[in-house]
Design a protein around this motif. Structure first.
Motif, PDB file in Angstrom:
ATOM      1  N   LEU A 287       2.649  -4.551  -3.888  1.00 43.67           N
ATOM      2  CA  LEU A 287       3.103  -5.417  -4.980  1.00 43.67           C
ATOM      3  C   LEU A 287       3.941  -6.534  -4.370  1.00 43.67           C
ATOM      4  CD1 LEU A 287       4.249  -2.629  -7.502  1.00 43.67           C
ATOM      5  CD2 LEU A 287       1.974  -3.627  -7.204  1.00 43.67           C
ATOM      6  N   GLN A 288       3.660  -7.768  -4.766  1.00 42.09           N
ATOM      7  CA  GLN A 288       4.368  -8.879  -4.112  1.00 42.09           C
ATOM      8  C   GLN A 288       4.748  -9.991  -5.083  1.00 42.09           C
ATOM      9  OE1 GLN A 288       1.579  -9.871  -0.958  1.00 42.09           O
ATOM     10  NE2 GLN A 288       0.234 -10.977  -2.345  1.00 42.09           N
ATOM     11  N   ARG A 289       5.217  -9.571  -6.265  1.00 48.39           N
ATOM     12  CA  ARG A 289       5.719 -10.608  -7.183  1.00 48.39           C
ATOM     13  C   ARG A 289       7.205 -10.863  -6.866  1.00 48.39           C
ATOM     14  NH1 ARG A 289       7.899 -10.826 -13.072  1.00 48.39           N
ATOM     15  NH2 ARG A 289       7.891 -13.082 -13.256  1.00 48.39           N
ATOM     16  N   PRO A 290       7.555 -12.093  -6.448  1.00 46.24           N
ATOM     17  CA  PRO A 290       8.954 -12.371  -6.119  1.00 46.24           C
ATOM     18  C   PRO A 290       9.832 -12.244  -7.352  1.00 46.24           C
ATOM     19  CG  PRO A 290       7.490 -14.154  -5.383  1.00 46.24           C
ATOM     20  CD  PRO A 290       6.689 -13.252  -6.246  1.00 46.24           C
ATOM     21  N   SER A 291      11.114 -11.823  -7.216  1.00 48.64           N
ATOM     22  CA  SER A 291      11.616 -11.274  -5.976  1.00 48.64           C
ATOM     23  C   SER A 291      11.710  -9.756  -6.037  1.00 48.64           C
ATOM     24  CB  SER A 291      13.010 -11.864  -5.691  1.00 48.64           C
ATOM     25  OG  SER A 291      13.894 -11.518  -6.766  1.00 48.64           O
ATOM     26  N   VAL A 292      11.516  -9.177  -7.255  1.00 52.94           N
ATOM     27  CA  VAL A 292      11.758  -7.733  -7.385  1.00 52.94           C
ATOM     28  C   VAL A 292      10.578  -6.981  -8.021  1.00 52.94           C
ATOM     29  CG1 VAL A 292      14.289  -7.877  -7.407  1.00 52.94           C
ATOM     30  CG2 VAL A 292      13.028  -8.129  -9.562  1.00 52.94           C
ATOM     31  N   ASN A 293       9.381  -7.607  -7.990  1.00 53.30           N
ATOM     32  CA  ASN A 293       8.208  -6.968  -8.622  1.00 53.30           C
ATOM     33  C   ASN A 293       8.508  -6.533 -10.055  1.00 53.30           C
ATOM     34  OD1 ASN A 293       6.261  -7.104  -6.535  1.00 53.30           O
ATOM     35  ND2 ASN A 293       7.308  -5.427  -5.474  1.00 53.30           N
ATOM     36  N   SER A 294       9.236  -7.371 -10.800  1.00 54.79           N
ATOM     37  CA  SER A 294       9.434  -6.997 -12.205  1.00 54.79           C
ATOM     38  C   SER A 294       8.083  -7.165 -12.894  1.00 54.79           C
ATOM     39  CB  SER A 294      10.548  -7.805 -12.859  1.00 54.79           C
ATOM     40  OG  SER A 294      10.243  -9.160 -12.842  1.00 54.79           O
ATOM     41  N   LEU A 295       7.811  -6.231 -13.819  1.00 51.90           N
ATOM     42  CA  LEU A 295       6.461  -6.113 -14.389  1.00 51.90           C
ATOM     43  C   LEU A 295       6.310  -7.036 -15.591  1.00 51.90           C
ATOM     44  CD1 LEU A 295       6.396  -2.209 -14.173  1.00 51.90           C
ATOM     45  CD2 LEU A 295       5.154  -3.780 -12.658  1.00 51.90           C
ATOM     46  N   ASN A 296       5.773  -8.216 -15.359  1.00 57.62           N
ATOM     47  CA  ASN A 296       5.419  -9.099 -16.480  1.00 57.62           C
ATOM     48  C   ASN A 296       3.919  -8.943 -16.739  1.00 57.62           C
ATOM     49  OD1 ASN A 296       4.285 -10.440 -14.347  1.00 57.62           O
ATOM     50  ND2 ASN A 296       5.118 -12.443 -14.869  1.00 57.62           N
ATOM     51  N   LEU A 297       3.425  -9.661 -17.721  1.00 58.35           N
ATOM     52  CA  LEU A 297       2.010  -9.492 -18.078  1.00 58.35           C
ATOM     53  C   LEU A 297       1.087  -9.799 -16.900  1.00 58.35           C
ATOM     54  CD1 LEU A 297      -0.174  -8.871 -20.148  1.00 58.35           C
ATOM     55  CD2 LEU A 297       0.007 -11.237 -20.958  1.00 58.35           C
ATOM     56  N   GLU A 298       1.421 -10.830 -16.126  1.00 58.74           N
ATOM     57  CA  GLU A 298       0.529 -11.237 -15.027  1.00 58.74           C
ATOM     58  C   GLU A 298       0.456 -10.135 -13.958  1.00 58.74           C
ATOM     59  OE1 GLU A 298       2.763 -13.241 -16.526  1.00 58.74           O
ATOM     60  OE2 GLU A 298       1.254 -14.495 -17.511  1.00 58.74           O
ATOM     61  N   LEU A 299       1.614  -9.585 -13.579  1.00 57.39           N
ATOM     62  CA  LEU A 299       1.590  -8.532 -12.551  1.00 57.39           C
ATOM     63  C   LEU A 299       0.889  -7.273 -13.083  1.00 57.39           C
ATOM     64  CD1 LEU A 299       2.243  -7.327  -9.821  1.00 57.39           C
ATOM     65  CD2 LEU A 299       4.578  -6.880 -10.588  1.00 57.39           C
ATOM     66  N   LEU A 300       1.195  -6.905 -14.326  1.00 58.89           N
ATOM     67  CA  LEU A 300       0.547  -5.708 -14.892  1.00 58.89           C
ATOM     68  C   LEU A 300      -0.971  -5.884 -14.937  1.00 58.89           C
ATOM     69  CD1 LEU A 300       3.088  -4.922 -17.755  1.00 58.89           C
ATOM     70  CD2 LEU A 300       2.527  -3.404 -15.838  1.00 58.89           C
ATOM     71  N   THR A 301      -1.403  -7.088 -15.322  1.00 54.99           N
ATOM     72  CA  THR A 301      -2.844  -7.353 -15.404  1.00 54.99           C
ATOM     73  C   THR A 301      -3.484  -7.221 -14.025  1.00 54.99           C
ATOM     74  OG1 THR A 301      -2.447  -8.842 -17.245  1.00 54.99           O
ATOM     75  CG2 THR A 301      -4.571  -9.067 -16.151  1.00 54.99           C
ATOM     76  N   GLU A 302      -2.782  -7.732 -13.019  1.00 55.98           N
ATOM     77  CA  GLU A 302      -3.363  -7.660 -11.680  1.00 55.98           C
ATOM     78  C   GLU A 302      -3.390  -6.223 -11.145  1.00 55.98           C
ATOM     79  OE1 GLU A 302      -2.410 -11.240  -9.416  1.00 55.98           O
ATOM     80  OE2 GLU A 302      -2.678  -9.957  -7.642  1.00 55.98           O
ATOM     81  N   ILE A 303      -2.356  -5.457 -11.463  1.00 58.05           N
ATOM     82  CA  ILE A 303      -2.368  -4.048 -11.026  1.00 58.05           C
ATOM     83  C   ILE A 303      -3.536  -3.327 -11.704  1.00 58.05           C
ATOM     84  CG2 ILE A 303      -1.112  -1.852 -11.013  1.00 58.05           C
ATOM     85  CD1 ILE A 303       1.527  -3.451 -11.060  1.00 58.05           C
ATOM     86  N   SER A 304      -3.684  -3.580 -13.002  1.00 55.77           N
ATOM     87  CA  SER A 304      -4.746  -2.926 -13.755  1.00 55.77           C
ATOM     88  C   SER A 304      -6.120  -3.265 -13.170  1.00 55.77           C
ATOM     89  CB  SER A 304      -4.639  -3.369 -15.218  1.00 55.77           C
ATOM     90  OG  SER A 304      -5.661  -2.823 -15.971  1.00 55.77           O
ATOM     91  N   HIS A 305      -6.314  -4.538 -12.850  1.00 53.87           N
ATOM     92  CA  HIS A 305      -7.582  -4.995 -12.288  1.00 53.87           C
ATOM     93  C   HIS A 305      -7.821  -4.363 -10.904  1.00 53.87           C
ATOM     94  CE1 HIS A 305     -11.026  -7.539 -12.005  1.00 53.87           C
ATOM     95  NE2 HIS A 305     -10.596  -8.072 -10.876  1.00 53.87           N
ATOM     96  N   THR A 306      -6.770  -4.301 -10.114  1.00 52.80           N
ATOM     97  CA  THR A 306      -6.877  -3.691  -8.778  1.00 52.80           C
ATOM     98  C   THR A 306      -7.325  -2.234  -8.899  1.00 52.80           C
ATOM     99  OG1 THR A 306      -5.087  -5.088  -7.930  1.00 52.80           O
ATOM    100  CG2 THR A 306      -5.552  -3.083  -6.694  1.00 52.80           C
ATOM    101  N   LEU A 307      -6.699  -1.503  -9.829  1.00 52.79           N
ATOM    102  CA  LEU A 307      -7.035  -0.083  -9.980  1.00 52.79           C
ATOM    103  C   LEU A 307      -8.487   0.097 -10.424  1.00 52.79           C
ATOM    104  CD1 LEU A 307      -3.705   1.046 -11.695  1.00 52.79           C
ATOM    105  CD2 LEU A 307      -4.418   1.541  -9.345  1.00 52.79           C
ATOM    106  N   GLN A 308      -8.913  -0.818 -11.274  1.00 51.17           N
ATOM    107  CA  GLN A 308     -10.302  -0.774 -11.741  1.00 51.17           C
ATOM    108  C   GLN A 308     -11.279  -0.988 -10.577  1.00 51.17           C
ATOM    109  OE1 GLN A 308     -10.520  -2.934 -15.337  1.00 51.17           O
ATOM    110  NE2 GLN A 308     -12.716  -3.285 -15.163  1.00 51.17           N
TER     111      GLN A 308
END
Ligand SMILES: CC/C=C\CCC/C=C/C(=O)SCCNC(=O)CCNC(=O)[C@H](O)C(C)(C)COP(=O)(O)OP(=O)(O)OC[C@H]1O[C@@H](n2cnc3c(N)ncnc32)[C@H](O)[C@@H]1OP(=O)(O)O
Length: 281
Positions: free
Chosen positions: A41-62
């Motif tokens: 996970l590399q969303r600056p600066s603390v990987n706080s989970l916003n919609l964009e990061l959550l969407t990308e994690i979800s897509h990665t897992l898929q």
């Protein structure tokens, strides 16, 4: 076996490398020897989970599921924070539609990670409060570095963790410890987390943590993958089905709860007291 030939493995590695270039918030690499993927996970600066990061994690897992991943190591590019949990600034005075999407994507991430057919390890190389702890808890094994904190502190912010997350905590540390921890919103130091079983191993460096994670994943080398994943599904399926049945209702009540002025006041106080960045008045 997921990768019968070196060609299959090479194809998968290339695929993941190509995919990773499309995801600025989650970097995925594959160890060509072991076939294990590392998602950083590399969303600056603390990987706080916003919609964009959550969407990308979800897509990665898929993508990992589709490509019959042999094992996943989930970690952070920061050497201080694994993930700071939900982006508190996005929860403050929110747009209801965005919150709806955010919550529903968070549910998807949990379903895909908790229910993945492949084995998963969190290398917790930094603080992991709330949603950060959720990501780690969804994995099958946790290796944590010293001098950080982990736990479900939702009560301190003014809400309760959802049922599926409470169940995850209960299954990991037992009912009594979970009740103490959740009602007080306790954040545990690494050594304390090890003592109550919230993490499985402690490492002194990220390299050592990755080695320990790979050792865990290698335990399954001789277990038929379908037998492993069927057993995991049997153990975790009921929790997942309970959320699937209640998904839309939970989103509705979460949106109502978060947009309510009482929650907004307590969130505002939490941010002012705990975060360096302050709210714009
Ligand atoms: C009904 C709903 C039910 C359930 C929800 C369940 C799911 C999950 C919920 C949540 O995740 S709620 C989020 C809870 N998160 C926290 O409580 C973490 C708060 N942050 C901290 O405690 C610390 O920041 C830290 C993560 C321990 C890191 O400490 P450190 O000293 O290293 O950094 P600093 O505090 O200076 O922060 C750096 C930088 O990051 C910003 N920040 C931190 N956390 C968040 C966050 N959660 N969201 C958004 N931004 C965050 C902080 O303001 C600093 O910003 P700056 O660099 O611009 O000053």
């Amino acid at each position: 076996m997921a990768f019968r030939t070196a060609r299959n493995l090479a194809y998968f590695s290339n695929y993941i490398r190509n995919y990773s270039t499309n995801g600025p918030l989650v970097n995925v690499t594959v160890n060509e020897k072991s076939g294990f993927a590392t998602a950083t996970l590399q969303r600056p600066s603390v990987n706080s989970l916003n919609l964009e990061l959550l969407t990308e994690i979800s897509h990665t897992l898929q993508q990992l599921e589709k490509n019959k991943c042999r094992g996943l190591i989930l970690t952070s590019a920061s050497n201080k924070v694994f993930s700071a949990g939900l982006d508190l600034f996005e929860l403050h005075k929110p747009n209801a539609d965005k919150i709806k999407q955010m919550w529903s994507t968070l549910q998807e991430v949990w379903i895909k990670l908790y229910g993945s057919s492949y084995p998963t390890v969190a290398v917790v190389n930094g603080h992991a409060p709330a949603g950060g702890c959720m990501l780690a808890l969804s994995c099958e094994y946790r290796v944590m570095l010293n001098n950080f904190i982990i736990g479900l502190n939702e009560a301190q912010i003014g809400f309760s963790a959802p049922m599926w997350l409470i169940d995850g905590m209960r299954n990991t540390i037992g009912s009594r410890q979970a009740e103490f921890a959740l009602t007080a919103g306790t954040l545990f130091k690494t050594e304390e987390a090890l003592k109550i079983g919230l993490v499985d191993e402690v490492a002194q460096s990220k390299e050592e943590a990755i080695e320990k994670a790979e050792k865990f994943l290698n335990k399954f080398a001789k277990i038929p993958p379908h037998a492993r994943s069927m057993t995991k599904a049997a153990l975790r399926g009921a929790n997942i089905q309970a959320l699937v049945r209640n998904k839309d209702e939970e989103v509705r009540s979460y949106v109502d709860f978060v947009t309510d002025s009482q929650f907004q006041d307590s969130l505002g106080e939490f941010i002012e007291l705990n975060l360096k960045q302050k709210l714009s008045k």
